[in-house]
Design an enzyme around this catalytic site. Structure first.
Site, mmCIF file in Angstrom:
data_model
loop_
_atom_site.group_PDB
_atom_site.id
_atom_site.type_symbol
_atom_site.label_atom_id
_atom_site.label_comp_id
_atom_site.label_asym_id
_atom_site.label_seq_id
_atom_site.Cartn_x
_atom_site.Cartn_y
_atom_site.Cartn_z
ATOM 1 C CD GLU A 118 -2.809 0.912 2.756
ATOM 2 O OE1 GLU A 118 -3.225 1.814 2.995
ATOM 3 O OE2 GLU A 118 -3.380 -0.327 2.842
ATOM 4 C CD GLU A 122 -3.475 8.258 5.931
ATOM 5 O OE1 GLU A 122 -4.417 7.904 6.646
ATOM 6 O OE2 GLU A 122 -2.204 8.189 6.404
ATOM 7 C CB THR A 217 -9.351 6.088 15.918
ATOM 8 O OG1 THR A 217 -8.823 4.900 15.927
ATOM 9 C CG2 THR A 217 -9.907 6.584 14.549
#
Length: 363
Positions: A118, A122, A217
């Protein structure tokens, strides 16, 4: 969000919610990947949708004749996402994007392979001065030292062109033509191995700042998303895609139609290039050439344009010490970000919504 805080939370990155594979070729026999081939793909989203990309489950996009594809977030479960119908095997992808505003809202541009290699860009909606970069090898999450941060002016107010330039020896992240980060294949070891298998392109916007998300998160995403300040919209204006191993019409190389995993090693040297005649041909890693494609047509790692010979590092192997896969590719072991089987479910729900993960990534 301060750089210090972002650095501390880099490993909580949830672009990993896109890290899902329906069939891992390092574990079983899987369908071949359709190749972009020698065609250079240029898509102007200000002119509307393009069949090269598939809307994932639950995705509805609008198109603006100046801003391009509009990715809108109105509630926690919104996660507009598209995925390419074909793959590149090394190449260059240029995306012109204006990231979505919003605390807890993430805009992402991802290259991902079937065996969970990957490469990421972001944007956090509340971070108006930076963009984050990351990479993974075979979905390995044993280390959390791969994230990077690059300064960019007003990414939520201004369009910038973000590029991933990926060769067998080097990976460059580029903003508006300037290289901001480079990864040498020779320096990518173990769990943090070099991404090297054919990749699909995914563009999306999603919510990480959910009330039911893990605290790590939420902090990484800048906090809980306040939907009274929405809707939050990201804009993808255009994309250009070049598949380096797909062939080059100027050199007479055959046009690749599919990429096939020759074994379960996950190394780039094991990938078979299928041509339009349905023959399988191997890349010659000793001479740096291929009977299926012409590596001399691949731009060198030190150049952002033009064509020159590409040195092939035949020592580049799958250095990954683990072939484990995970949907939470940046989840911490501390419990701040959920991991393992529970993490797989929580990540999918927290980032893309249950409906999206039920079928969106099953391409």
């Amino acid at each position: 969000m301060q750089i210090k805080t972002l650095t501390a939370l880099a490993f909580a990155s949830l672009v990993s919610a896109q890290t899902y594979t329906d069939c891992d070729p390092t574990k079983k026999t899987c369908p071949n990947d359709k190749a972009v081939g020698k065609e250079i793909i240029n898509i102007d989203f200000t002119k509307g949708a393009d069949s090269f990309f598939k809307n994932m489950v639950g995705t509805t996009l609008q198109y603006d004749n100046k801003l391009g594809a509009v990715y809108t977030i109105k509630k926690e479960t919104d996660a507009p996402t598209v995925a390419s119908s074909r793959y590149i095997f090394f190449g260059q992808v240029d995306v012109t994007v204006r990231a979505a505003f919003g605390k807890g809202v993430v805009t992402s541009f991802v290259l991902q392979s079937d065996d969970l290699d990957e490469i990421d860009w972001e944007w956090i909606g509340s971070d108006t001065t930076q963009v984050q970069t990351n990479y993974f090898s075979k979905g390995c999450t044993e280390t959390y030292d791969r994230g990077g941060f690059s300064t960019v002016a007003n990414p939520q107010n201004e369009f910038h062109t973000y590029t991933i330039k990926w060769t067998p020896t080097q990976l460059d992240w580029i903003i508006d033509g300037a290289v901001v980060r480079t990864l040498k294949a020779a320096d990518a070891k173990g769990c943090a191995g070099f991404p090297q298998t054919p990749m699909q392109i995914k563009l999306g916007t999603w919510v990480a700042g959910r009330k039911d998300a893990a605290q790590g998160t939420i902090e990484w995403a800048g906090g809980i998303t306040d939907f009274s300040e929405g809707p939050f919209m990201g804009y993808y204006q255009s994309i250009k895609i070049q598949d380096y191993m797909g062939g080059d019409g100027t050199t007479g190389a055959k046009d690749a139609t599919e990429y096939q995993y020759g074994d379960k090693s996950g190394t780039w040297q094991s990938i078979k290039v299928l041509t339009g005649t349905s023959t399988t041909e191997d890349i010659d890693t000793k001479s740096g050439s291929s009977t299926a494609t012409t590596l001399s047509a691949v731009p060198s790692a030190s150049s952002t344009s033009g064509s020159s010979s590409l040195p092939i590092d035949s020592t580049l192997n799958n250095n990954n010490g683990s072939s484990s896969t995970s949907d939470a590719t940046e989840a911490t072991k501390s419990g701040n970000v959920v991991t393992g089987g529970a993490g797989k479910l929580a990540m999918s729900i927290a980032s893309f919504g249950a409906a999206l993960f039920a079928g969106a990534m099953l391409l």
